[in-house]
Enzyme design. Sequence first.
Site, PDB file in Angstrom:
ATOM      1  N   GLN A 168       9.253   2.100  16.575  1.00 19.13           N
ATOM      2  CA  GLN A 168       9.716   0.890  15.689  1.00 19.13           C
ATOM      3  C   GLN A 168      11.196   0.980  15.299  1.00 19.13           C
ATOM      4  O   GLN A 168      12.016  -0.065  15.653  1.00 19.13           O
ATOM      5  CB  GLN A 168       8.827   0.762  14.595  1.00 19.13           C
ATOM      6  CG  GLN A 168       9.612  -0.305  13.555  1.00 19.13           C
ATOM      7  CD  GLN A 168       8.787  -0.411  12.458  1.00 19.13           C
ATOM      8  OE1 GLN A 168       7.806  -1.169  12.367  1.00 19.13           O
ATOM      9  NE2 GLN A 168       9.330   0.208  11.453  1.00 19.13           N
TER      10      GLN A 168
ATOM     11  N   GLY B 142      11.090   4.588   7.928  1.00 18.36           N
ATOM     12  CA  GLY B 142      10.748   6.129   8.395  1.00 18.36           C
ATOM     13  C   GLY B 142      10.748   6.582   9.580  1.00 18.36           C
ATOM     14  O   GLY B 142      10.342   5.724  10.660  1.00 18.36           O
ATOM     15  N   GLN B 143      10.904   7.694   9.917  1.00 12.09           N
ATOM     16  CA  GLN B 143      11.030   8.320  11.262  1.00 12.09           C
ATOM     17  C   GLN B 143       9.761   8.457  11.843  1.00 12.09           C
ATOM     18  O   GLN B 143       9.494   8.394  13.093  1.00 12.09           O
ATOM     19  CB  GLN B 143      11.540   9.584  11.351  1.00 12.09           C
ATOM     20  CG  GLN B 143      11.827  10.485  12.573  1.00 12.09           C
ATOM     21  CD  GLN B 143      12.543   9.991  13.749  1.00 12.09           C
ATOM     22  OE1 GLN B 143      13.535   8.994  13.264  1.00 12.09           O
ATOM     23  NE2 GLN B 143      12.095   9.763  14.928  1.00 12.09           N
ATOM     24  N   LYS B 144       8.716   8.416  11.095  1.00 10.36           N
ATOM     25  CA  LYS B 144       7.294   8.319  11.478  1.00 10.36           C
ATOM     26  C   LYS B 144       6.977   7.202  12.421  1.00 10.36           C
ATOM     27  O   LYS B 144       6.334   7.369  13.689  1.00 10.36           O
ATOM     28  CB  LYS B 144       6.126   8.195  10.419  1.00 10.36           C
ATOM     29  CG  LYS B 144       4.849   8.216  11.119  1.00 10.36           C
ATOM     30  CD  LYS B 144       3.855   8.523   9.792  1.00 10.36           C
ATOM     31  CE  LYS B 144       3.696   6.993   9.336  1.00 10.36           C
ATOM     32  NZ  LYS B 144       2.929   6.065  10.067  1.00 10.36           N
TER      33      LYS B 144
ATOM     34  N   ALA C 264       0.867  -1.083   0.192  1.00 13.47           N
ATOM     35  CA  ALA C 264       0.098  -0.059  -0.024  1.00 13.47           C
ATOM     36  C   ALA C 264       0.888   1.288   0.244  1.00 13.47           C
ATOM     37  O   ALA C 264       0.560   2.201   0.860  1.00 13.47           O
ATOM     38  CB  ALA C 264      -0.872  -0.175   1.201  1.00 13.47           C
ATOM     39  N   LEU C 265       1.764   1.317  -0.843  1.00  8.66           N
ATOM     40  CA  LEU C 265       2.822   2.194  -1.099  1.00  8.66           C
ATOM     41  C   LEU C 265       2.415   3.675  -1.279  1.00  8.66           C
ATOM     42  O   LEU C 265       1.625   4.087  -2.013  1.00  8.66           O
ATOM     43  CB  LEU C 265       3.790   1.805  -1.972  1.00  8.66           C
ATOM     44  CG  LEU C 265       4.339   0.437  -1.671  1.00  8.66           C
ATOM     45  CD1 LEU C 265       5.503   0.124  -2.795  1.00  8.66           C
ATOM     46  CD2 LEU C 265       5.163   0.323  -0.456  1.00  8.66           C
TER      47      LEU C 265
ATOM     48  N   GLY D 121       5.823   8.490   1.241  1.00 15.29           N
ATOM     49  CA  GLY D 121       6.999   8.123   2.258  1.00 15.29           C
ATOM     50  C   GLY D 121       7.684   7.006   1.886  1.00 15.29           C
ATOM     51  O   GLY D 121       8.914   6.938   2.117  1.00 15.29           O
ATOM     52  N   HIS D 122       7.119   5.686   1.538  1.00 11.38           N
ATOM     53  CA  HIS D 122       7.742   4.508   1.348  1.00 11.38           C
ATOM     54  C   HIS D 122       8.881   4.685   0.040  1.00 11.38           C
ATOM     55  O   HIS D 122       9.882   4.373  -0.022  1.00 11.38           O
ATOM     56  CB  HIS D 122       6.754   3.293   0.717  1.00 11.38           C
ATOM     57  CG  HIS D 122       5.893   2.947   1.707  1.00 11.38           C
ATOM     58  ND1 HIS D 122       4.566   3.204   1.814  1.00 11.38           N
ATOM     59  CD2 HIS D 122       6.015   2.090   2.711  1.00 11.38           C
ATOM     60  CE1 HIS D 122       4.081   2.582   2.727  1.00 11.38           C
ATOM     61  NE2 HIS D 122       4.941   2.015   3.537  1.00 11.38           N
TER      62      HIS D 122
END
Length: 280
Positions: free
Chosen positions: A153, A147-149, A32-33, A36-37
């Site tokens: 994680q 990703g920093q979001k 589901a890119l 961001g990806h």
Amino acid sequence: MQIVKTVVEMQSVCRDLRRRGSALGFVPTMGALHEGHLSLARRARSECDAVVASIFVNPLQFAPGEDFAKYPRTFEQDCRLLEAEGVDVLFAPDAAEMYPDGSVTTVTVAGVGDRLDGASRPGHFTGVATVVAKLFHAVGPTRAYFGQKDAAQLAVLRQMVRDLHFDVELVGCAIVRDTDGLALSSRNEYLSAAERKQALVLHEVLLRLERMIAGGERQSTALVRKGVETLNAVAGVRVDYLAVVDAKTLLPVAFVETGTLVAVAAYVGSTRLIDNFLAA
């Protein structure tokens, strides 16, 4: 772009790439890119000789009642997007390949894995750490891009890499936002038009806290109090957490320093969204 479905073939393909002296960049995704990806793939392309991406909706990181069944799956479109970004190899296993019958081993990152999203979603980071460890063994990347979001994680995976001596550099990449400021997420498509407007408060509250910090407010309790007050003022938004923590351990800190993580998670309708920033 070569598409690989099995671990054995993936290991063989990546061994050949490494034999040529290639620095191997890896972008793990659940598909589901969005931009961001793709920004991760672009960064990997700019820094590595070869780029591998993966698409695998990992059942182990979803608790019962979460959105595993309805998580968006857009494989053909995702393939076109990755190929356009110059990704060389796509690893796209199914669940039986990643978790064959009889699999019992999991990776639990105690402590840091139980904080923030780990506290809200018990077992979530065990699922994340387990699948990322498996993916690292399949690919053997030089660098892996996240990703920093997903700051919590990233902290969990950095701890795992240190503890288990993975020979890989984790690269955290800047949050990518839509023009209205909402952090890009595959789950944004769950939002109705009204919820989309409500969701903007997550970024707005972080901007407000950044201004407070820049203005000299360094006390975490004051920042959290103001942030929660702002979030609670928006109908349809339910706060999961707003936290001021050490970016490596995810433990609360009393005062903000450079690099402190300010993170928020909230439900907008039934959709859980996250966002954050690192203090300057």
